[in-house]
Write a protein that holds these residues in place. Sequence first.
Motif, PDB file in Angstrom:
ATOM      1  N   GLU A   1      12.342  -2.031   9.167  1.00  0.00           N
ATOM      2  CA  GLU A   1      10.812  -2.290   8.699  1.00  0.00           C
ATOM      3  C   GLU A   1      10.430  -1.332   7.928  1.00  0.00           C
ATOM      4  N   VAL A   2       9.836  -1.793   6.831  1.00  0.00           N
ATOM      5  CA  VAL A   2       9.143  -0.730   5.933  1.00  0.00           C
ATOM      6  C   VAL A   2       7.612  -0.862   6.012  1.00  0.00           C
ATOM      7  N   LEU A   3       6.988  -0.007   6.657  1.00  0.00           N
ATOM      8  CA  LEU A   3       5.667   0.329   6.909  1.00  0.00           C
ATOM      9  C   LEU A   3       4.859   0.906   6.088  1.00  0.00           C
ATOM     10  N   GLY A   4       3.659  -0.112   5.492  1.00  0.00           N
ATOM     11  CA  GLY A   4       2.897   0.436   4.382  1.00  0.00           C
ATOM     12  C   GLY A   4       1.375   0.354   5.168  1.00  0.00           C
ATOM     13  N   ASN A   5       0.272   1.033   4.796  1.00  0.00           N
ATOM     14  CA  ASN A   5      -0.879   1.052   5.234  1.00  0.00           C
ATOM     15  C   ASN A   5      -1.592  -0.678   4.816  1.00  0.00           C
TER      16      ASN A   5
ATOM     17  N   ARG B   1      15.119  -9.157   9.410  1.00  0.00           N
ATOM     18  CA  ARG B   1      15.558  -9.377  10.831  1.00  0.00           C
ATOM     19  C   ARG B   1      16.207 -10.679  10.844  1.00  0.00           C
ATOM     20  N   GLY B   2      17.188 -10.654  11.446  1.00  0.00           N
ATOM     21  CA  GLY B   2      17.886 -12.141  11.465  1.00  0.00           C
ATOM     22  C   GLY B   2      18.236 -12.617  10.007  1.00  0.00           C
ATOM     23  N   GLY B   3      18.636 -12.036   9.166  1.00  0.00           N
ATOM     24  CA  GLY B   3      18.915 -12.933   7.651  1.00  0.00           C
ATOM     25  C   GLY B   3      17.678 -12.977   6.883  1.00  0.00           C
ATOM     26  N   GLN B   4      16.623 -12.688   7.505  1.00  0.00           N
ATOM     27  CA  GLN B   4      15.122 -13.009   6.680  1.00  0.00           C
ATOM     28  C   GLN B   4      14.182 -11.718   6.326  1.00  0.00           C
ATOM     29  N   MET B   5      13.530 -11.993   5.582  1.00  0.00           N
ATOM     30  CA  MET B   5      12.413 -10.955   5.301  1.00  0.00           C
ATOM     31  C   MET B   5      11.107 -11.372   5.553  1.00  0.00           C
ATOM     32  N   VAL B   6      10.267 -10.718   6.411  1.00  0.00           N
ATOM     33  CA  VAL B   6       8.943 -11.269   6.498  1.00  0.00           C
ATOM     34  C   VAL B   6       7.748 -10.289   5.886  1.00  0.00           C
ATOM     35  N   LEU B   7       6.905 -10.617   5.217  1.00  0.00           N
ATOM     36  CA  LEU B   7       5.914  -9.523   4.491  1.00  0.00           C
ATOM     37  C   LEU B   7       4.620 -10.031   5.643  1.00  0.00           C
ATOM     38  N   LYS B   8       4.260  -8.991   6.258  1.00  0.00           N
ATOM     39  CA  LYS B   8       3.193  -9.136   7.027  1.00  0.00           C
ATOM     40  C   LYS B   8       2.021  -7.984   6.793  1.00  0.00           C
ATOM     41  N   PRO B   9       0.871  -8.746   6.541  1.00  0.00           N
ATOM     42  CA  PRO B   9      -0.072  -8.010   5.845  1.00  0.00           C
ATOM     43  C   PRO B   9      -0.974  -7.224   7.132  1.00  0.00           C
ATOM     44  N   GLU B  10      -1.388  -6.134   7.030  1.00  0.00           N
ATOM     45  CA  GLU B  10      -2.080  -5.281   8.096  1.00  0.00           C
ATOM     46  C   GLU B  10      -3.173  -6.031   8.291  1.00  0.00           C
ATOM     47  N   ASN B  11      -3.653  -6.092   9.659  1.00  0.00           N
ATOM     48  CA  ASN B  11      -4.822  -6.733  10.212  1.00  0.00           C
ATOM     49  C   ASN B  11      -5.492  -5.604  11.061  1.00  0.00           C
ATOM     50  N   ALA B  12      -5.816  -4.562  10.318  1.00  0.00           N
ATOM     51  CA  ALA B  12      -6.328  -3.165  11.003  1.00  0.00           C
ATOM     52  C   ALA B  12      -7.701  -3.264  11.044  1.00  0.00           C
TER      53      ALA B  12
ATOM     54  N   GLY C   1       0.878  -1.449  -0.064  1.00  0.00           N
ATOM     55  CA  GLY C   1      -0.177   0.079   0.134  1.00  0.00           C
ATOM     56  C   GLY C   1       0.747   1.118   0.099  1.00  0.00           C
ATOM     57  N   GLN C   2       0.476   2.034   0.725  1.00  0.00           N
ATOM     58  CA  GLN C   2       1.333   3.443   1.040  1.00  0.00           C
ATOM     59  C   GLN C   2       2.192   3.449   1.983  1.00  0.00           C
ATOM     60  N   VAL C   3       3.433   3.442   1.495  1.00  0.00           N
ATOM     61  CA  VAL C   3       4.786   3.413   2.722  1.00  0.00           C
ATOM     62  C   VAL C   3       4.939   4.736   3.192  1.00  0.00           C
ATOM     63  N   THR C   4       4.881   5.049   4.304  1.00  0.00           N
ATOM     64  CA  THR C   4       5.089   6.545   4.694  1.00  0.00           C
ATOM     65  C   THR C   4       6.464   6.529   5.816  1.00  0.00           C
ATOM     66  N   MET C   5       6.604   5.250   6.261  1.00  0.00           N
ATOM     67  CA  MET C   5       7.638   5.348   7.250  1.00  0.00           C
ATOM     68  C   MET C   5       8.474   4.034   7.254  1.00  0.00           C
ATOM     69  N   ILE C   6       9.806   4.235   7.454  1.00  0.00           N
ATOM     70  CA  ILE C   6      10.560   3.084   7.508  1.00  0.00           C
ATOM     71  C   ILE C   6      11.669   3.210   8.701  1.00  0.00           C
ATOM     72  N   ARG C   7      11.588   2.197   9.632  1.00  0.00           N
ATOM     73  CA  ARG C   7      12.454   2.218  10.925  1.00  0.00           C
ATOM     74  C   ARG C   7      13.561   1.186  10.741  1.00  0.00           C
ATOM     75  N   ALA C   8      14.480   1.546  11.363  1.00  0.00           N
ATOM     76  CA  ALA C   8      15.818   0.753  10.827  1.00  0.00           C
ATOM     77  C   ALA C   8      16.730   0.977  12.188  1.00  0.00           C
ATOM     78  N   SER C   9      17.160  -0.113  12.441  1.00  0.00           N
ATOM     79  CA  SER C   9      18.231  -0.033  13.794  1.00  0.00           C
ATOM     80  C   SER C   9      19.365  -0.951  13.654  1.00  0.00           C
ATOM     81  N   TYR C  10      20.431  -0.521  14.365  1.00  0.00           N
ATOM     82  CA  TYR C  10      21.785  -1.353  14.523  1.00  0.00           C
ATOM     83  C   TYR C  10      22.006  -1.227  16.188  1.00  0.00           C
ATOM     84  N   ASN C  11      21.860  -2.478  16.565  1.00  0.00           N
ATOM     85  CA  ASN C  11      22.236  -2.139  18.065  1.00  0.00           C
ATOM     86  C   ASN C  11      23.447  -3.487  18.670  1.00  0.00           C
TER      87      ASN C  11
END
Length: 448
Positions: free
Chosen positions: A319-323, A330-341, A184-194
Amino acid sequence: MPSKLSRRAFLVRTAAGTAAAAAVSRSPLVFAAPPDSPNDRIQLGIIGVGARVQSGLIQAAMAVPGIEVVGVCDAYKGRVQRAVARTGGRARDCGDWKALLADGSIDAVIIGTPDHWHRLQTVEALRAGKHVYLEKPMTLAIDDGPEMIAAARASGRVLQIGSQGMSSKTQETARDMIKAGKLGQVTMIRASYNRNTKSGAWLYPIPPDADEKTVDWAAFLGPAPKRPFSLERFFRWRCYWDYSGGIATDLFVHLLTTIHFLMGAKMPSRVVAMGQNYRYRETHEVPDTVNAVLEYPEGLVVNLSSTFNNQASAESGFEVLGNEASLVFRGGQMVLKPENAIEDNQWVVTSWAEELEKKYYADPKVQAAESPESWTPQMREESETFGEVGPDATVIHMARFFESVRGGKPVVEDGTTGHHAAAAAHLVNASIRQRRPVEWDFAADRMA
Ligand SMILES: NC(=O)c1ccc[n+]([C@@H]2O[C@H](COP(=O)([O-])OP(=O)(O)OC[C@H]3O[C@@H](n4cnc5c(N)ncnc54)[C@H](O)[C@@H]3O)[C@@H](O)[C@H]2O)c1
């Protein structure tokens, strides 16, 4: 979230990756001859054979058919010896980088030196007619970028920057999904290195034989300010502003390259960041903790954060966050998570007159929007996990460099791409050090 909808099926998608890997290993070995090479062989020189080169780049280069590492140089003797051994004794010690560039039999170079050398060695290598694979970050300062891009253009040689993520199959899949509107519409990306280790904070062990005889201090300093001999500065250069931009240029630059690649974004228009040294005040000039917000004109905001004090509570990731869905790396994998809003106005509507509340819930449109039972199949869709398979991204990135050198294929990460990823990181540091928001002047292609 109702439990029946919270279950996740993890489908590891290997087919696409395996096919891609096979395609890479089958890639044609006979290319158009390189401009100045009599045959299909490419003679490679390596300037700076430190940790990055010896733990991945040299192996990746030697794995490409027809590539021969013929010369190396480094400012610490032990590394030269080890690198020569890694080539089975075939590479020679060129002594220093100028002598390596003066060797007319060398067609291409890898530059694996600390960041304060990147501009000068790249420009000189291109002027000497060499093709250049330059490690990230491309620059130590924003103004280095245009000069390097111009040198590449004038030389007609290939300049590829070494952010190997751009050659990752997973990232390519992610970019295609985003383009196809899956999120959908991606308006935010959050990323971190800890991180919470000394090595994670760049406090690497110093080889016991390192001293003024085995380490060429003047060769290390080069264009950097003169300083007394220091093994800490030599082997832990990321901790000092003279040679590095710290977290922003060492770590965030990977995230920024990926974000620009995924979103087709060029540069943030505005950046505000804070950085502080909380834990490593004795050893680091650069901050051990950075939080940054970058606003992009494409309608996107990016949060980047990094701490060297904890690695559990806020796991490193992306995390690439779309509506309509998120992509989580994370951990060498990519997960596509549909929104359950689902809408939930019950707590508001209960304050209305009882009759109006009943009428509200009698409306089929409200029932459809607010009842989990009415979720569309798309909302029930389960998460999908994509694992990185096939060769490591560095191996592919290196192979693609030589494909560009041989066959004139477009460079996967050219100077402009590398310049902008590094420049975005430099904006983060400028905001930290100037304690103010900073902006990018798109017309002048520099900080406003
Ligand atoms: N793409 C990645 O994932 C990745 C990972 C690690 C490092 N890097 C990049 O690789 C580069 C090197 O990092 P590293 O961790 O290998 O550092 P390092 O200190 O281990 O290696 C740098 C080497 O350059 C040598 N050197 C310094 N000045 C020189 C000169 N004038 N001529 C010849 N050699 C010289 C040093 O002696 C050292 O051996 C950096 O730009 C870093 O950002 C990229």
